[in-house]
Design an enzyme around this catalytic site. Structure first.
Site, PDB file in Angstrom:
ATOM      1  N   CYS A  19       0.836  -1.205   0.000  1.00 53.47           N
ATOM      2  CA  CYS A  19       0.000   0.000   0.000  1.00 53.47           C
ATOM      3  C   CYS A  19       0.870   1.254   0.000  1.00 53.47           C
ATOM      4  O   CYS A  19       2.098   1.180   0.074  1.00 53.47           O
ATOM      5  CB  CYS A  19      -0.933   0.019   1.207  1.00 53.47           C
ATOM      6  N   CYS A  22       3.417   1.830   2.688  1.00 54.78           N
ATOM      7  CA  CYS A  22       4.667   1.076   2.520  1.00 54.78           C
ATOM      8  C   CYS A  22       5.677   1.923   1.747  1.00 54.78           C
ATOM      9  O   CYS A  22       6.866   1.960   2.077  1.00 54.78           O
ATOM     10  CB  CYS A  22       4.419  -0.217   1.746  1.00 54.78           C
ATOM     11  N   ASP A 442      10.329  24.131 -34.056  1.00 54.51           N
ATOM     12  CA  ASP A 442      11.458  24.526 -34.886  1.00 54.51           C
ATOM     13  C   ASP A 442      11.030  24.282 -36.335  1.00 54.51           C
ATOM     14  O   ASP A 442      10.233  23.374 -36.598  1.00 54.51           O
ATOM     15  CB  ASP A 442      12.668  23.670 -34.516  1.00 54.51           C
ATOM     16  N   ASP A 638      14.719  19.328 -33.307  1.00 56.14           N
ATOM     17  CA  ASP A 638      15.513  18.131 -33.640  1.00 56.14           C
ATOM     18  C   ASP A 638      17.015  18.363 -33.688  1.00 56.14           C
ATOM     19  O   ASP A 638      17.783  17.409 -33.784  1.00 56.14           O
ATOM     20  CB  ASP A 638      15.066  17.573 -34.995  1.00 56.14           C
ATOM     21  N   ASP A 642      18.753  23.145 -30.886  1.00 57.07           N
ATOM     22  CA  ASP A 642      17.448  23.144 -30.219  1.00 57.07           C
ATOM     23  C   ASP A 642      17.548  22.727 -28.756  1.00 57.07           C
ATOM     24  O   ASP A 642      16.581  22.888 -28.008  1.00 57.07           O
ATOM     25  CB  ASP A 642      16.487  22.180 -30.935  1.00 57.07           C
TER      26      ASP A 642
END
Length: 757
Positions: A19, A22, A442, A638, A642
């Site tokens: 639970c 824990c 971009d 990419d 960037d």
């Protein structure tokens, strides 16, 4: 023991957690270990992720977990197929629980039928006592219940009582106390009835047995559901080839993929899986990369093309050189990323953890209070009412549901995203992406192909298309300029024969000139060819300018022949993706280094809302900040330049075909490079967060509503009490509901651009 500094997080598998409390106990124990900077424990994955800020060793962490009452072991490395082990762990849990449910069910059913049947139907009670004395019946109940509690139900006492004695009660403590209290009271009634008033001498063996049986059923169903929760990872692991056909010393030998080395030449036949990442050196084929990109159509590959381990060779045969093996392959990295995301915590989970840490002690205190109130003010027999209602309070409380509400949804959601070609590198992005108001892109390589192509060839009436293209391409074949490469590629694509070139001359800053099969061909800007008549091209030049395109011109034998436009073309799905984002209520922006006119022309074509043009790489972060006034920003890029912008954005989304630097800076990675992944990421994020809120609403609402009912608040007005057995069933089903609800995320549909665009 050898101590060393861990630069990356340590992962430890944990057994015995049931639970949310824990989780809190284990995290607290880990944080007490010297050099531990942070510790995050996930109930659904049953794993701890620990970051050290100095020298340390795993043994100290395992010891701290053991001291907290749980069993820890270092998570095996990926190449050891630990995902299989994790899956088998759930299978074993389910198998053991199925056995224990069967034992408990077989023993509990007759006990329940006889005892409850006697309560509900008096003739049955009289008949039963006529053939079996009451004391003998109680002893039989005692034997059956003892077996149920201390054989299949022993797990609750073995874990719950020590936790209680340590002052750290958890889920098992509630069950042990509840079932144990009903059992012990019944034992007193059976063997020492004289210590209790006559009107309180009732047994509750069936309640204790049914409580344990129902909770075991819930645990079993939960284990089955948990096993399905990680299926996305299991499928990825199963994609791995087991062996590879490697050229060694001039011969082909079959080797386990663990023995393949970078630089090995591997031969692949039709229908076989590719063993590791590499580059084709001979042959060609079509390769099914759907397990990486989510796209169903096979991709054509020839010499020089890269191949990815785990993808399927559909028809041709080829050889490739291994470039990445073991844990460096893309598949291994994907598995690692998904598991890290699945093991992470959302900001909302921190709040849940704080609440649930105090939940079990609060429930025990409320149960004690319930007993005291009923004993003092309840109807006769007060002790019985007090005991039954206190047991009901402890049994109906369900910290399991609260602990599982968030991590199970994260596991299934990130797994489904991976199947759709979207990797959430950080689980926090799931929550943040839902609230994104603007997606900024971009331009080059993200919205566009990133590679110049011949887009327009506008001819004078006196010239033919193929003739002019062949002449221009013959001259440009001598140049290394990207525009020249695009023109030559266009001629080759149409199968045009290029003539012999003589007297080639490059005119710096202006263009090139040469003779092709004796004809003079000049290529350059309008300024360079200003001595020629451009009147026939005025309309075309204006139209191209409106589109943000800048043409170069070709003259043949000093007569203007054509206007040529080479541009970075827009990806086929870009416009549809922008339209789909608008349909989802998200604004769009484009950040580009192009001049303002060109950038705005492309934005108009795509329907983009905001444009930041003439932005130098170093200024992209400032552009992101300027857009933040519109709301939370997701940035899609990419390239290496960037990376800062990806890090600055609220959510950085890297196109997977981009550079490693961009991917490492991102929160989300699109594997196939298709921008449709942005829609899939948003869809999964929204679906997952909705699912989490449903789970939390159920988990907290269930406890807030039913714990007071179990305590008896409805009894004074309506005479309603909640049986501990009904409470046990409700508690078991509560956890199953949460895990089952999370499974619905496996059906999140991929984006369909055609329907939205």
């Amino acid at each position: 023991m050898n101590e060393h500094v861990h630069t990356k997080p340590i992962s430890i598998d944990i057994e015995g957690m049931t639970c949310a409390s824990c989780v809190a106990r284990v995290e607290k124990a880990l944080l007490k270990v010297p050099s531990v900077a942070s510790a995050s424990v996930n109930l659904a994955t049953e794993r701890a992720t620990v970051q050290l800020n100095g020298p340390g060793h795993t043994e100290a962490l395992v010891a701290a977990i053991a001291k907290a009452g749980y069993k820890g072991s270092p998570t095996p490395e990926h190449h050891d197929h630990h995902n299989h082990a994790g899956h088998q762990h759930h299978d074993e849990d389910a198998a053991v629980l199925r056995r224990d449910v069967a034992i408990a069910g077989v023993l509990t059913l007759p006990l329940f039928v006889l005892e409850m049947g006697s309560h509900l139907y008096m003739p049955m009670h009289m008949w039963l006592l006529s053939i079996v004395p009451q004391q003998a019946l109680y002893i039989a109940y005692f034997v059956v219940t003892s077996i149920v509690l201390f054989v299949p139900g022993w797990r609750f006492f073995k874990i719950g009582i020590p936790a209680l004695l340590r002052g750290a009660p958890e889920m098992n403590s509630l069950v042990a106390l509840g079932a144990g209290a009903a059992y012990l009271y019944s034992v007193v009634v059976t063997f020492a009835p004289h210590v209790l008033p006559a009107q309180t001498q009732y047994v509750y063996y069936e309640a204790a047995a049914v409580i344990v049986t129902l909770i075991l059923v819930g645990r079993w169903l939960e284990a089955l559901a948990k096993g399905r929760t990680g299926e996305a990872i299991q499928r990825l692991v199963r994609e791995q080839a087991k062996t590879a056909r490697v050229q060694r010393d001039g011969t082909l030998i079959e080797l386990p993929i663990e023995q393949v080395k970078a630089g090995d030449i591997i031969v692949v036949r039709p229908g076989e899986k590719i063993a590791v990442d590499g580059e084709i050196v001979e042959g060609q084929s079509n390769i099914d990369e759907s397990m990486i990109s989510g796209e169903p159509l096979p991709v054509s590959k020839t010499v020089g093309a890269s191949v990815i381990g785990g993808t399927l060779n559909t028809n041709g045969s080829f050889s490739f050189r291994a470039t990445k093996v073991g844990g460096d392959t893309m598949l291994a990295q994907i598995i690692r990323m998904v598991e890290e995301a699945q093991g992470g915590k959302l900001p909302i989970q921190q709040v849940v953890d704080q609440i649930t840490m105090w939940f079990v002690p609060a429930v025990i205190a409320l149960a004690v209070l319930t007993f005291v109130v009923w004993t003092i003010w309840g109807p006769t027999p007060t002790y019985v009412f007090g005991l039954v209602n206190a047991v009901a309070v402890m049994i109906i409380a369900c910290p399991c549901a609260m602990g599982l509400a968030t991590p199970t949804s994260i596991m299934v959601g990130t797994g489904r995203a991976a199947e759709l070609g979207v990797l959430f590198r950080k689980s926090e992005a799931l929550q943040q992406l839902r609230d994104v108001a603007v997606v900024a892109f971009d331009k080059t390589g993200t919205l566009t192909q990133g590679k110049p192509q011949l887009t327009d060839l506008i001819l004078d009436d006196d010239f033919e298309h193929d003739d002019v293209l062949a002449l221009v391409a013959a001259v440009e074949a001598k140049s290394e300029h990207p525009i020249a490469e695009a023109i030559v590629a266009a001629a080759e694509k149409q199968g045009l024969a290029l003539g012999a070139v003589t007297e080639f001359e490059a005119i710096a800053g202006n263009g090139v000139r040469a003779r092709v099969d004796g004809r003079l061909v000049t290529i350059g800007s309008q300024r360079h060819l200003s001595h020629l008549d451009f009147s026939d091209f005025t309309e075309a030049i204006d139209k191209l300018a409106d589109e943000g395109k800048t043409p170069v011109f070709a003259a043949v034998d000093d007569k203007l022949a054509a206007a040529i436009v080479v541009a970075d073309t827009i990806k086929p799905t870009s416009k549809a993706v922008i339209a789909a984002l608008h349909a989802m209520g998200v604004k769009t922006a484009m950040i580009s280094g192009d001049n303002k006119r060109t950038a705005e022309a492309i934005a108009r074509q795509l329907g983009i809302d905001e444009v930041r043009a003439e932005v130098l790489p170093a200024d992209k972060v400032a552009a992101i900040k300027s857009l933040r006034q519109l709301g939370k920003i997701a940035y899609v890029g990419d390239g290496i330049n960037d990376a800062p912008a990806l890090a600055e954005a609220d959510v950085g989304i890297a196109v997977g075909t981009g550079t490693d630097a961009a991917i490492e800076s991102a929160d989300v990675v699109l594997l196939g490079g298709d921008l449709k992944g942005v829609l899939n990421a948003l869809t999964v994020s929204r679906a997952t967060m909705k699912n989490i809120w449903e789970n939390l609403f159920w988990a907290f609402g269930y406890n807030v509503l039913l714990i007071p009912v179990a305590a008896g608040v409805l009894y004074p007005s309506f005479g309603i009490l909640l049986s501990p057995m009904i409470g046990a069933g409700a508690m078991a089903l509560s956890s199953v509901f949460v895990v089952g609800n999370a499974q619905r995320l496996r059906g999140v549909p991929p984006a369909k651009l055609g329907e939205i665009a």
